[in-house]
Design a protein around this motif. Structure first.
Motif, mmCIF file in Angstrom:
data_model
loop_
_atom_site.group_PDB
_atom_site.id
_atom_site.type_symbol
_atom_site.label_atom_id
_atom_site.label_comp_id
_atom_site.label_asym_id
_atom_site.label_seq_id
_atom_site.Cartn_x
_atom_site.Cartn_y
_atom_site.Cartn_z
ATOM 1 N N LEU A 3 0.881 -1.171 0.097
ATOM 2 C CA LEU A 3 0.054 -0.071 -0.041
ATOM 3 C C LEU A 3 0.948 1.318 0.049
ATOM 4 O O LEU A 3 1.611 1.389 0.860
ATOM 5 C CB LEU A 3 -0.992 -0.072 1.130
ATOM 6 C CG LEU A 3 -1.914 1.207 1.262
ATOM 7 C CD1 LEU A 3 -3.070 0.922 2.214
ATOM 8 C CD2 LEU A 3 -1.718 2.307 1.477
ATOM 9 N N ARG A 4 0.949 1.971 -1.186
ATOM 10 C CA ARG A 4 1.790 3.216 -1.163
ATOM 11 C C ARG A 4 0.925 4.580 -1.190
ATOM 12 O O ARG A 4 -0.190 4.343 -2.022
ATOM 13 C CB ARG A 4 2.532 3.158 -2.396
ATOM 14 C CG ARG A 4 3.457 4.154 -2.824
ATOM 15 C CD ARG A 4 4.525 4.095 -3.876
ATOM 16 N NE ARG A 4 5.243 5.115 -3.660
ATOM 17 C CZ ARG A 4 6.549 5.178 -4.524
ATOM 18 N NH1 ARG A 4 6.647 4.031 -5.184
ATOM 19 N NH2 ARG A 4 7.342 6.270 -4.395
ATOM 20 N N PHE A 5 1.267 5.416 -0.460
ATOM 21 C CA PHE A 5 0.252 6.695 -0.285
ATOM 22 C C PHE A 5 1.208 7.887 -0.264
ATOM 23 O O PHE A 5 2.347 7.795 0.113
ATOM 24 C CB PHE A 5 -0.669 6.442 0.756
ATOM 25 C CG PHE A 5 -0.166 6.290 1.967
ATOM 26 C CD1 PHE A 5 0.021 7.808 2.688
ATOM 27 C CD2 PHE A 5 0.198 5.279 2.749
ATOM 28 C CE1 PHE A 5 0.489 7.593 4.159
ATOM 29 C CE2 PHE A 5 0.617 5.279 3.989
ATOM 30 C CZ PHE A 5 0.755 6.407 4.614
ATOM 31 N N THR A 6 0.524 8.996 -0.610
ATOM 32 C CA THR A 6 1.424 10.364 -0.400
ATOM 33 C C THR A 6 0.782 10.924 0.644
ATOM 34 O O THR A 6 -0.535 10.990 1.202
ATOM 35 C CB THR A 6 1.134 11.271 -1.348
ATOM 36 O OG1 THR A 6 1.719 10.571 -2.550
ATOM 37 C CG2 THR A 6 1.957 12.668 -1.236
ATOM 38 N N ASP A 12 -6.940 8.909 3.146
ATOM 39 C CA ASP A 12 -7.618 8.170 3.964
ATOM 40 C C ASP A 12 -7.241 6.469 3.706
ATOM 41 O O ASP A 12 -7.445 6.071 2.857
ATOM 42 C CB ASP A 12 -9.177 8.229 3.578
ATOM 43 C CG ASP A 12 -10.108 7.586 4.506
ATOM 44 O OD1 ASP A 12 -9.491 6.789 5.533
ATOM 45 O OD2 ASP A 12 -11.314 7.121 4.370
ATOM 46 N N PHE A 13 -6.335 6.378 4.800
ATOM 47 C CA PHE A 13 -5.837 4.813 4.788
ATOM 48 C C PHE A 13 -7.019 3.672 4.561
ATOM 49 O O PHE A 13 -6.670 2.825 3.668
ATOM 50 C CB PHE A 13 -4.985 4.552 5.915
ATOM 51 C CG PHE A 13 -4.474 3.209 6.005
ATOM 52 C CD1 PHE A 13 -3.035 2.958 5.544
ATOM 53 C CD2 PHE A 13 -5.002 2.091 6.459
ATOM 54 C CE1 PHE A 13 -2.468 1.961 5.724
ATOM 55 C CE2 PHE A 13 -4.469 0.874 6.257
ATOM 56 C CZ PHE A 13 -2.952 0.778 6.002
ATOM 57 N N ALA A 18 -9.052 -0.642 1.743
ATOM 58 C CA ALA A 18 -10.275 -1.434 1.315
ATOM 59 C C ALA A 18 -10.338 -1.696 -0.293
ATOM 60 O O ALA A 18 -10.892 -2.962 -0.684
ATOM 61 C CB ALA A 18 -11.304 -0.648 1.776
ATOM 62 N N GLU A 19 -10.030 -0.541 -0.746
ATOM 63 C CA GLU A 19 -9.858 -0.975 -2.483
ATOM 64 C C GLU A 19 -8.915 -1.843 -2.843
ATOM 65 O O GLU A 19 -9.119 -2.751 -3.838
ATOM 66 C CB GLU A 19 -9.555 0.439 -3.092
ATOM 67 C CG GLU A 19 -10.699 1.453 -3.041
ATOM 68 C CD GLU A 19 -10.319 2.810 -3.367
ATOM 69 O OE1 GLU A 19 -9.330 3.105 -4.015
ATOM 70 O OE2 GLU A 19 -10.841 3.830 -3.294
ATOM 71 N N ASN A 28 -17.222 2.160 9.630
ATOM 72 C CA ASN A 28 -15.841 2.736 9.827
ATOM 73 C C ASN A 28 -15.010 1.373 10.293
ATOM 74 O O ASN A 28 -14.038 1.596 10.954
ATOM 75 C CB ASN A 28 -15.718 3.983 10.852
ATOM 76 C CG ASN A 28 -16.123 5.109 10.398
ATOM 77 O OD1 ASN A 28 -15.841 5.532 9.226
ATOM 78 N ND2 ASN A 28 -17.316 5.793 11.184
ATOM 79 N N LEU A 29 -15.382 0.376 9.977
ATOM 80 C CA LEU A 29 -15.030 -0.887 10.204
ATOM 81 C C LEU A 29 -14.409 -1.693 9.046
ATOM 82 O O LEU A 29 -15.538 -1.940 8.140
ATOM 83 C CB LEU A 29 -15.731 -1.808 11.260
ATOM 84 C CG LEU A 29 -14.791 -3.006 11.473
ATOM 85 C CD1 LEU A 29 -13.736 -2.768 12.506
ATOM 86 C CD2 LEU A 29 -16.012 -4.112 12.379
ATOM 87 N N LEU A 30 -13.149 -2.036 8.753
ATOM 88 C CA LEU A 30 -12.869 -2.891 7.589
ATOM 89 C C LEU A 30 -12.376 -4.215 7.992
ATOM 90 O O LEU A 30 -11.256 -4.549 8.979
ATOM 91 C CB LEU A 30 -11.510 -2.094 6.927
ATOM 92 C CG LEU A 30 -11.033 -3.143 5.675
ATOM 93 C CD1 LEU A 30 -12.115 -3.596 4.593
ATOM 94 C CD2 LEU A 30 -9.807 -2.381 5.081
ATOM 95 N N GLU A 31 -13.065 -5.379 7.984
ATOM 96 C CA GLU A 31 -12.916 -6.854 8.259
ATOM 97 C C GLU A 31 -12.024 -7.215 7.386
ATOM 98 O O GLU A 31 -12.449 -7.326 6.171
ATOM 99 C CB GLU A 31 -13.783 -7.387 8.867
ATOM 100 C CG GLU A 31 -14.836 -6.924 9.832
ATOM 101 C CD GLU A 31 -15.858 -7.870 10.318
ATOM 102 O OE1 GLU A 31 -15.626 -8.585 11.151
ATOM 103 O OE2 GLU A 31 -16.926 -7.625 9.865
#
Length: 327
Positions: A3-6, A12-13, A18-19, A28-31
Motif C-alpha cells: 500500500l503506497r500513499f502520499t 484516508d488509509f 479497502a480498495e 468505519n470498520l474494515l474486516e
C-alpha cells in the motif's frame, strides 16, 4: 501486498486499503477477509483535526506500507503506537529494513508528514498498532503546557519538520491492547476509546516533556535514514559498547552532530541509549530465559559482575539476583 500513499492531510488509509483488498467498509470498520487473514482496521474520528486508526490483524502475506512525503507541508502530525511484542521492519528512503522487535525501546514514533518511510509487517505475524492523526494546533490546545521544552515546542509548531522516537512503557502497552480489543458494541465505547487515546497521549508527552531542553536541530530524510541505521548498529551487539567515532564515519557526520541528532530523536545519547538497552536485555534474559546472573552478565560483555550488578540496580532499583527472585 503493498500500500503506497502520499502523506497529504486528506489521505484516508482505510479507504485505500479497502480498495486494494476489494472489501467494503461498514460503519468505519474494515474486516480482513478470511482468504487474506483475520482481524480488522477501524477508523474513529473524534474531530476534524483529531482522528484514530486502529490496526489489529494477522495477514497471510507480507504487508508493506510505503509513505511518500507530502507535496506541501501541512499541519497534520502522525503518532504511531506500535506494540513492540510484534515483529516489524522499518526503513527510510531506500536503506535496508531495520528490525523493531520485542527488545526495541523505540516503539512510539511522532513525525510530520514530510518524511518518506516504508514499514514491512511479516506474514503470519499478529499486528497491533494505532496511528493518531492530529494537527499541531489541536495538540497544543490539548496539552496546554506553559514553558514547554524544545521537544514539545517543536511538535506543536505548525508546519515544522521532525521525527521523534520514544519507548513503549508497560502502561502504554496495556492501554494499546485494551483499546484494540474494544468491540464498539457498548453505547459508551466511543467515549471509552477517546478517553484512552487521551491517556496514551498524556503518557507519551509526559515522557517527551522531560527531555533535555536544547535547541531543536532540523533533520531531513537522509538524516532520518542514517539515524535509524545507527540505532540498529548500536543495538546489534549489546556485549560491545559503541565507538562514537566509528559510528560518525558510518553516518558521514561529525561526532557532535551525530550525538546531538541521536539524542534529539531517540531521547538519549548514543552511549546511554546503548546502556539502557543493555540493562533491559539483561532483565529480559533473567526473567524469560532462566539464565543466571553471571551467565547474563558475561553474555552482555561484563567481565566484572559487581559492575554489572551496580548498573542493573541503578536502572531497576534492585540487584539482578533480587530481580530474578521477584520475577
Amino acid at each position: 501486498m503493498i500500500l503506497r500513499f502520499t502523506a497529504s492531510s486528506d489521505f484516508d488509509f482505510i479507504t485505500q486499503f479497502a480498495e486494494i483488498i476489494n472489501t467494503p467498509i461498514r460503519e468505519n470498520l474494515l474486516e480482513i477477509p478470511k482468504n487474506l487473514g483475520e482481524g480488522f482496521v477501524r477508523r474513529i474520528t473524534f474531530d476534524n483535526d483529531f482522528r484514530l486508526l486502529m490496526h489489529h490483524y494477522t495477514l497471510k502475506e507480507d504487508f508493506i506500507i510505503q509513505r511518500d512525503p507530502a507535496v506541501e507541508k501541512n499541519d497534520l502530525l502522525s503518532i504511531f503506537f506500535y506494540n513492540n511484542e510484534q515483529s516489524l521492519e522499518m526503513k527510510y528512503n531506500e536503506v535496508g529494513y531495520v528490525p523493531f522487535s520485542q527488545s526495541s525501546n523505540s516503539a512510539v514514533q511522532v513525525t510530520t508528514n514530510d518524511f518518506s518511510s516504508t514499514i514491512r509487517f511479516p506474514a503470519n505475524t499478529p499486528t497491533q498498532y494505532m496511528v493518531v492523526g492530529i494537527t499541531a494546533s489541536k495538540l497544543k490546545t490539548l496539552l496546554s503546557i506553559e514553558n514547554a521544552n524544545s521537544t514539545i515546542k517543536t511538535i506543536t509548531t505548525e508546519k515544522a519538520s521532525f521525527l521523534f522516537f520514544e519507548s513503549m512503557a508497560a502502561e502504554m502497552k496495556l492501554l494499546l491492547k485494551n483499546v484494540s480489543n474494544t468491540t464498539m458494541t457498548d453505547a459508551l465505547s466511543y467515549f471509552y476509546i477517546q478517553v484512552k487515546v487521551l491517556e496514551l497521549l498524556y503518557l507519551l508527552f509526559r515522557r517527551l516533556s522531560i527531555r533535555e531542553n536544547k535547541t531543536y536541530r532540523s533533520i531531513n530524510n537522509t538524516d532520518a535514514e542514517k539515524l535509524v541505521m545507527i540505532r540498529n548498529e548500536v543495538l546489534q551487539d549489546l556485549s560491545s559498547p559503541p565507538v562514537l567515532n566509528e559510528l560518525a564515519k558510518m553516518a558521514a557526520m561529525s561526532e557532535t552532530k551525530l550525538n546531538q541528532l541521536f539524542k534529539q530523536t531517540f531521547g538519549d545519547s548514543v552511549y546511554n541509549y546503548f546502556q539502557t538497552a543493555r540493562m533491559e536485555e539483561a532483565a529480559f534474559l533473567l526473567k524469560q530465559s532462566n539464565r543466571s546472573v553471571s551467565e547474563t552478565g558475561y553474555e552482555l560483555g561484563f567481565s566484572n559482575l559487581s559492575h554489572f550488578s551496580r548498573l542493573f540496580k541503578k536502572h531497576f532499583g534492585m540487584t539482578p539476583k533480587k530481580y530474578t527472585i521477584n520475577g
